[in-house]
Design an enzyme around this catalytic site. Structure first.
Site, short mmCIF file in Angstrom:
data_model
loop_
_atom_site.label_atom_id
_atom_site.label_comp_id
_atom_site.label_asym_id
_atom_site.label_seq_id
_atom_site.Cartn_x
_atom_site.Cartn_y
_atom_site.Cartn_z
N HIS A 11 0.81 -1.23 0.00
CA HIS A 11 0.00 0.00 0.00
C HIS A 11 0.84 1.27 0.00
CE1 HIS A 11 -3.35 -2.59 0.39
NE2 HIS A 11 -3.07 -2.96 1.61
N CYS A 44 -7.37 -6.12 4.44
CA CYS A 44 -8.61 -5.89 5.18
C CYS A 44 -9.79 -6.63 4.55
CB CYS A 44 -8.90 -4.40 5.26
SG CYS A 44 -8.91 -3.57 3.65
#
Length: 458
Positions: A11, A44
């Protein structure tokens, strides 16, 4: 042309690389090393994939090697960095099985974090080929794409007979995984050393709502218990705590993560938890060396000090800031509030900033105010759910320090953005009470729960 080497491409790394290529691509040569076979995996979303709430893992990726190279980067995958010579400004990595030396002018760490392995008998690991594998079969860590894929394959293999799963750790990941396993019809036990779930994000009266939600869906909570051992003959058979023994077929360790900063050991100044200590430009103690994402610190606006908050949203923001500064364009990050949320069996919880307990521990003269009410007027009969709100503020300065919201109305997630901005800008509880919040029966009440909670403050 300047050469910038990025170590890590998930990320924070992906956000950083894209920012540099989109804004300064013609001025810089970007070289990337990542030890994984994939990038940009949304961890997630793992529980959604495991629990079959989504069709597959394809949508959990938003970038790849080909996309970054199409923009002009050189990307080496399956290429772990072995060492860094900060004096010579050289990175040595394993590329295609051979040692490869790359010089740099600027260096950016986006090495992320690794799972914490608690001191549990039987939970030792062996290291081989730079991959960590548990000594007992069906003792799992769930962080990477490959970890989730392995769990899914084992659950689908009928010969494995995995019917009882213990999840160790009652934080966000542990709670989400517990739901996922239960949705598959498994008998689930959730274990944590503290006496509640989601302890770091909400005060106890709110965490009890989630605990009841889990128990209502047949998840056994073993809270306030210390795991002592994972036992079995070659594979997981039992989980032993200081209070009980559970017969289980799989144990998933989800007790948290630690920053991955070994490559800077002894050279770069570290934070108290071992993260790279960076300034608001994401620069480390070595000029020209930056650190972003879970491997680095970040400025916490609620505490008004440098802290460590490992969230994908923070990783992206720090990646953007680090990219501009590495390319010579000075930009300071504005800090974060640690805004976060979770949705389990339709119960939605969001929070930002500090809980009352954390605010007091940070030295604030903290108090709280709250209000429970329906989202919309009582005459709205459909899709009208109760909302519980708590606001934490400093009694002396009146500045808002944190907020927590719980409801079965998912629209509350938008409200926490306002509280995040309030903390960032140090808005007082009194200004919040008089803030212009629009009213329409389709959406809310004229005296809505935010206004009422603020008006109820001391």
């Amino acid at each position: 042309m300047s050469k910038i080497v990025v170590v890590g491409a998930n990320h924070a790394g992906t956000a950083c690389i894209n920012t540099m290529l989109d804004n300064y691509g013609s001025e810089n040569e970007i070289v990337v090393f990542d030890q994984n076979s994939n990038i940009s995996f949304l961890g997630c979303g793992m529980a959604l994939w495991i629990g079959k709430q989504i069709d597959g893992a394809e949508g959990l990726f938003y970038s790849d090697k080909e996309k970054l190279e199409a923009k002009g980067a050189t990307v080496h995958m399956n290429a772990p960095v072995l060492s860094i010579d900060y004096d010579k400004k050289e990175v040595t990595a394993l590329v295609d099985g051979k040692e490869h030396v790359e010089s740099y002018e600027k260096l950016i760490f986006a090495t992320g974090s690794t799972p914490i392995i608690p001191p549990i008998k039987g939970a030792e690991i062996v290291e081989g080929n730079r991959e960590f594998k548990a000594t007992l079969e069906n003792l799992q860590f769930v962080k990477l794409y490959q970890n989730a894929e392995e769990v899914i394959e084992k659950l689908q293999d009928k010969s494995k007979h995995i019917e009882r799963v213990a999840v160790v750790g009652g934080g966000y990941i542990g709670v989400e995984l517990a739901e996922a396993f239960e949705r598959l019809g498994k008998e689930v036990i959730l274990v944590d050393i503290v006496d509640t779930v989601l302890n770091g994000y909400y005060d106890k009266d709110f965490t009890q709502m989630m605990a009841k939600n889990l128990e209502d869906h047949n998840i056994r909570l073993a809270l306030g218990q210390t795991v002592q051992a994972v036992e079995g003959d070659g594979k997981v058979e039992r989980l032993v705590t200081d209070k009980e023994t559970f017969d289980v077929d799989m144990v998933v360790l989800a007790v948290g993560f630690r920053p991955n900063t070994e490559l800077g050991a002894g050279k770069i100044e570290l934070f108290r938890n071992g993260a790279f200590l960076v300034d608001k430009k994401q620069e480390t103690s070595i000029p020209g060396v930056f650190a972003i994402g879970d491997c680095a610190t970040i400025y916490d606006n609620a505490r008004q000090e440098t802290s460590y908050i490992a969230l994908a949203s923070n990783a992206v923001r720090s990646g953007i800031v680090g990219a501009h500064n590495a390319c010579g364009h000075e930009l300071e990050g504005i800090g974060v509030q640690g805004s976060n949320g979770i949705s389990i069996y339709g119960l939605h919880m969001v929070s930002t900033g500090l809980t009352l307990e954390k605010a007091k521990a940070a030295g604030y003269n903290a108090v709280e105010t709250g209000f429970n009410d329906l989202q919309k007027p009582e005459f709205i009969k459909h899709d009208n759910h109760e909302v519980a709100l708590k606001i934490v503020y400093d009694k002396d300065t009146r500045i808002v320090l944190g907020a927590q919201m719980v409801s079965r109305d998912i629209s509350i997630s938008m409200g926490i953005h306002m509280f995040s901005l309030a903390i960032q800008e140090q808005v007082t509880i009194d200004k919040l009470a008089l803030m212009d919040l629009f009213f329409l029966p389709h959406f809310n009440k004229p005296y809505n729960y935010i206004t009422m909670a603020a008006l109820s403050a001391e």
